[in-house]
Design an enzyme around this catalytic site. Structure first.
Site, PDB file in Angstrom:
ATOM      1  N   TRP A  67       1.160  -1.111  -0.149  1.00 44.29           N
ATOM      2  CA  TRP A  67       0.071   0.272   0.060  1.00 44.29           C
ATOM      3  C   TRP A  67       0.829   1.166   0.063  1.00 44.29           C
ATOM      4  O   TRP A  67       1.442   1.007   0.791  1.00 44.29           O
ATOM      5  CB  TRP A  67      -0.283  -0.136   1.725  1.00 44.29           C
ATOM      6  CG  TRP A  67      -1.821   1.069   1.319  1.00 44.29           C
ATOM      7  CD1 TRP A  67      -1.771   2.806   1.471  1.00 44.29           C
ATOM      8  CD2 TRP A  67      -3.533   0.940   1.163  1.00 44.29           C
ATOM      9  NE1 TRP A  67      -2.456   2.653   1.453  1.00 44.29           N
ATOM     10  CE2 TRP A  67      -4.000   2.359   1.228  1.00 44.29           C
ATOM     11  CE3 TRP A  67      -3.940  -0.288   1.071  1.00 44.29           C
ATOM     12  CZ2 TRP A  67      -5.080   2.807   1.500  1.00 44.29           C
ATOM     13  CZ3 TRP A  67      -5.632   0.008   0.927  1.00 44.29           C
ATOM     14  CH2 TRP A  67      -6.200   1.047   1.310  1.00 44.29           C
ATOM     15  N   ASP A  68       0.635   2.258  -1.118  1.00 45.71           N
ATOM     16  CA  ASP A  68       1.747   2.853  -1.475  1.00 45.71           C
ATOM     17  C   ASP A  68       1.638   4.626  -1.337  1.00 45.71           C
ATOM     18  O   ASP A  68      -0.055   4.433  -1.185  1.00 45.71           O
ATOM     19  CB  ASP A  68       2.546   3.030  -2.322  1.00 45.71           C
ATOM     20  CG  ASP A  68       4.271   3.118  -2.606  1.00 45.71           C
ATOM     21  OD1 ASP A  68       4.242   4.025  -1.671  1.00 45.71           O
ATOM     22  OD2 ASP A  68       4.644   3.260  -3.716  1.00 45.71           O
ATOM     23  N   ASN A  70       3.034   7.862  -2.449  1.00 45.90           N
ATOM     24  CA  ASN A  70       3.477   8.783  -2.724  1.00 45.90           C
ATOM     25  C   ASN A  70       4.187  10.403  -3.762  1.00 45.90           C
ATOM     26  O   ASN A  70       4.629  10.679  -4.340  1.00 45.90           O
ATOM     27  CB  ASN A  70       3.790   8.384  -4.772  1.00 45.90           C
ATOM     28  CG  ASN A  70       4.690   7.071  -4.663  1.00 45.90           C
ATOM     29  OD1 ASN A  70       5.546   6.817  -3.748  1.00 45.90           O
ATOM     30  ND2 ASN A  70       4.617   5.931  -5.260  1.00 45.90           N
ATOM     31  N   CYS A 100       4.137   1.827   2.917  1.00 48.49           N
ATOM     32  CA  CYS A 100       4.617   1.995   1.789  1.00 48.49           C
ATOM     33  C   CYS A 100       4.496   3.714   1.142  1.00 48.49           C
ATOM     34  O   CYS A 100       2.961   3.848   1.172  1.00 48.49           O
ATOM     35  CB  CYS A 100       5.034   1.541   0.536  1.00 48.49           C
ATOM     36  SG  CYS A 100       6.277   2.406  -0.286  1.00 48.49           S
ATOM     37  N   SER A 101       5.686   4.707   1.908  1.00 48.24           N
ATOM     38  CA  SER A 101       5.708   5.852   1.485  1.00 48.24           C
ATOM     39  C   SER A 101       6.478   6.849   0.761  1.00 48.24           C
ATOM     40  O   SER A 101       7.014   7.266   1.428  1.00 48.24           O
ATOM     41  CB  SER A 101       4.501   6.907   2.257  1.00 48.24           C
ATOM     42  OG  SER A 101       4.820   8.309   2.191  1.00 48.24           O
ATOM     43  N   GLY A 116       8.519   4.112   0.026  1.00 46.72           N
ATOM     44  CA  GLY A 116       9.204   3.429   1.513  1.00 46.72           C
ATOM     45  C   GLY A 116       9.313   4.535   2.357  1.00 46.72           C
ATOM     46  O   GLY A 116       8.027   4.108   2.364  1.00 46.72           O
ATOM     47  N   ASP A 143      12.988   3.768  -0.455  1.00 45.69           N
ATOM     48  CA  ASP A 143      13.520   3.076  -1.039  1.00 45.69           C
ATOM     49  C   ASP A 143      14.293   3.795  -1.864  1.00 45.69           C
ATOM     50  O   ASP A 143      15.183   2.945  -2.806  1.00 45.69           O
ATOM     51  CB  ASP A 143      12.592   4.423  -2.060  1.00 45.69           C
ATOM     52  CG  ASP A 143      10.837   4.352  -2.635  1.00 45.69           C
ATOM     53  OD1 ASP A 143      10.524   2.648  -2.221  1.00 45.69           O
ATOM     54  OD2 ASP A 143      10.565   5.116  -2.989  1.00 45.69           O
TER      55      ASP A 143
END
EC number: 3.2.1.22
Length: 732
Positions: A479-480, A482, A528-529, A531, A550
């Site tokens: 689950w990102d 960005n 995740c965001s 990384g 990341d």
């Protein structure tokens, strides 16, 4: 009993295994903080209170002519703005009549076994045998605004959690302008070091340690999430504290949005610490009868240095934050295709990578960004959560079934909170974005942010993700997120409630995650965001692991994972072996070293296996076997930082010890090779002193005492960034 109340003195005492926390309802019914530190039994600590006539420190009306009584210097449990305390406050509001005054006084309290859930928020949990809770009810008799302060004691882990609920018991509207979750005053202590964990994208949670000073020092985020730049975990400690010595106080906010942690040294060298939701951009309307729940702060005390504090946090998060099947179930070694292919792939290419990886003992294939909508680059497709059949020929189920046929599980990447302008979703619902209606919105990575406070947005995302999960045998979701939030305005709320959007966004995210994780208990979620941009205890409540950074360069990861380990367990850190030259730094490191560093986390790979030599594939097989053999020791044993990667040492070393002390894994990376070097001697920790340990694969046996007190001599290492792992097992 962990929680005690002495009715004659009105003193509350909270005991953990090694600490005491004490407060008192004083003669004017204010709740004063008395003590937090090393365990002291059978002692009323109110003797520490000092009353003096200090210039320009006002006196509350009930003190009458007593000029020595002032809230400006007395230690308080929950400070408020507007009533004579000029230090950093925990609560600031605007009353119905426009005034700022709040006068909170003791009303009642409740003590009970166990711990109740926080409404709409992640929080620690425990059984009646593990935790006991105190709730103190404070009230302003004029406005009827009330505050419930909640304290939960995890006795075995030297942990006390705090949260606050604000209740509008009056007739009119109240606006909350600041609500902190905890406030602690340390009397006669102005000499702490403040440890914080700053960073940036691809270099998160770098350790910074500075002495506190008169005035205020804050770490904070106003980015809409906890952020790469600062982390909602901080430490106050003795200036000479190290891994094994000194008093340390850890504070971890169980929240994934804007936060602030402020330390202030006042005019008489007392230290105040407050932590909670950032007050910038925050203005929350409470109508009559409504309440606001502040997120939880988990406080861990150690008088045996930073290492003991960290290990208590590791156990606390593993046992009382993480939930579900993968709280303790062994997680699969995975391979992610992102750095191997980026957007350029087909289902045939992905299946080929999965087949090669499965033959090496890897257990899960993860398909990253680019599988949905019209998504061939960053410009388009986000929000359109349907399969791109030009890339995934024959559909998702066909690909997943093929990967499963190789004995591999299948995982998939989502970025649900974002949308591209070039997407069917944006064209249909531009009003679903966070965007001030009179302005052009800020883009970041060519994305806008969906308004997660809206129920219709969450329902769309829930339905879209659920359709994908039902289409094929998907056992993992990455689950990102960005980009950070800008133009924070919701078209779903009136103008006088726009100060609620930052917080309502986080509540909406939690609501969606709660629904998805509850309904899909067999699916492993990884946060995740970009990384580690949203690496916090709040996210770990829904996803037991988070992509740490990341940046997959192992030498940078030594510092990233070191900093992360102060407040978060190794089992929460996603860590992968990637290709060389490294895609973030260009550095070239041995495959063995990349494996040793990545094994200090939830282990995996991020490269194209088809491009590896047969010799390299044999190394991968060996790495996977080593990780599986030491899985429990690494993920659920005790973690010891043996060196500081910021020091002048030419190597970095760390250690895992099984809970029963019978096995250990020592890790070493040479960071600065030199000719004719001094002997490398590493003093181990956590072993049983009277037992003998064998270095696996040799006849060498040493007592635990010798290895901890005299150390272990490592053979000299040559070359750039060489690494060694030493497995220890009992030999007696």
């Amino acid at each position: 009993m962990p929680i005690q109340f002495n009715e004659p003195t009105r003193v509350f005492t909270l005991h953990t295994k090694n600490s005491t926390y004490q407060m008192q309802v004083d003669k004017h019914d204010y709740l004063l903080h008395l003590y937090y530190g090393s365990k002291i039994e059978n002692q009323d600590m109110s003797y520490l209170l000092q009353y003096n006539d200090r210039g320009f420190s006002s006196n509350p009306a009930e003190s009458i002519k007593d000029r020595t009584y002032s809230l400006d210097f007395l230690p308080q449990e929950f400070s408020v703005f507007g009533m004579g305390d000029y230090r950093e406050s925990a609560l600031q509001l605007v009353n119905t009549d426009g005034s700022f005054d709040v006068q909170l006084k003791y009303g009642s309290h409740e003590i009970y076994k166990g711990k109740r859930k926080l409404e709409g928020l992640p929080a620690s949990y425990g059984t009646e045998d593990e935790v006991e809770t105190l709730v103190i009810h404070l009230v302003d008799e004029v406005t009827k605004v009330a505050v419930d302060l909640s304290y939960s004691v995890f006795e075995a882990l030297d942990t006390i959690t705090r949260s606050a609920t604000i209740i509008n018991g009056g007739e009119g509207d109240v606006y909350l302008e600041k609500v902190m979750s905890c406030c602690i005053d340390f009397m006669n202590r102005g000499d702490f070091d403040y440890m914080t964990f700053y960073g940036k994208h691809t270099l998160e949670r770098q350790v910074e340690r500075t002495p506190i000073r008169h005035g205020k020092v804050s770490v904070e985020s106003v980015r809409g999430c906890s952020s790469h730049q600062q982390n909602p975990f901080v430490i106050l400690c003795d200036q000479d504290a190290n891994e094994v010595h000194g008093e340390c106080y850890g504070f971890s906010l169980v929240y994934s949005g804007n936060f602030k942690a402020t330390v202030e040294v006042d005019q008489i060298n007392q230290t105040r610490f407050v932590m909670g939701i950032h007050d910038t951009g925050f203005r929350y309307l409470l109508q009559s009868g409504e309440h606001f729940v502040a997120p939880e702060v988990m406080m861990v005390y150690s008088e045996q240095g930073l290492g003991e504090m960290s290990r208590n946090y590791h156990a606390l998060i593993q046992e009382h934050i993480c939930r579900g099947k993968y709280k303790k179930a062994r997680r699969p070694v995975l391979i992610n295709n992102w750095e191997g292919t980026y957007f350029d792939f087909t289902s045939e290419k992905l299946a080929s990578i999965a087949k090669d990886a499965g033959e090496l003992g890897i257990e899960m294939f993860v398909m990253d960004d680019g599988w949905f909508g019209v998504r061939n680059d960053d410009y388009a497709g986000l929000g359109d959560w349907f399969v791109n059949t030009d890339k995934i020929q024959g559909g998702l189920k066909k690909l997943v079934d093929e990967v499963n046929s190789y004995g591999m599980k299948f995982g998939i990447w989502f970025e649900p909170e974002m949308v591209n302008e070039d997407s069917d979703l944006y064209r249909a619902h531009p009003d679903w974005c966070l965007k001030t209606p009179t302005r052009e919105g800020n883009r970041s990575r060519y994305q806008y942010v969906l308004d997660m406070s809206r129920e219709d947005v969450r329902e769309y995302l829930y339905e879209s993700i659920t359709v994908i999960l039902k289409e094929a045998n998907i056992e993992y979701i990455k689950w990102d997120m960005n980009r950070h939030l800008t133009n924070v305005y919701s078209l779903n709320l009136p103008a006088n409630r726009q100060g609620e959007v930052y917080h309502r966004y986080v509540l909406g995210l939690y609501d969606l995650l709660e629904r998805l994780t509850t309904e899909n208990p067999e699916v492993l979620f990884e946060g995740c965001s970009g990384g580690g941009g949203r690496f916090d205890a709040g996210m770990l409540y829904y996803s037991p692991q988070i992509w740490t950074s990341d940046n997959t360069d192992p030498i940078d990861r030594l510092r990233i994972q070191y900093g992360t380990s102060f407040g978060y367990p190794v089992s929460s850190m996603g860590a992968h072996v990637s290709a060389i030259p490294n895609h973030q730094t260009g550095r070239i490191t041995p495959l063995n070293t990349r494996g040793v560093v990545a094994m200090s986390g939830t282990f995996g790979y991020e490269l194209d296996m088809n491009k590896m030599t047969e010799e390299e594939k044999e190394v991968v097989k060996e790495q996977v076997a080593t990780y599986k053999r030491n899985y429990d020791t690494i993920n659920y044993g005790k973690y010891y930082r043996l060196t500081n990667p910021y020091s002048k040492e030419r190597f970095v070393a760390w250690q895992f010890v099984a809970d029963d002390g019978l096995r250990s894994l020592v890790n070493f990376v040479l960071t600065k090779p030199e000719h004719n070097p001094p002997i490398i001697n590493i003093k181990l920790q956590g072993l049983q002193p009277d037992r003998k340990y064998r270095v696996a694969g040799t006849d060498e046996c040493y007592t635990g005492a010798a290895l901890m007190k005299a150390g272990y001599h490592l053979k000299e290492q040559f070359g750039d960034y060489t690494a060694v792992q030493i497995e220890l097992e009992l030999c007696d």
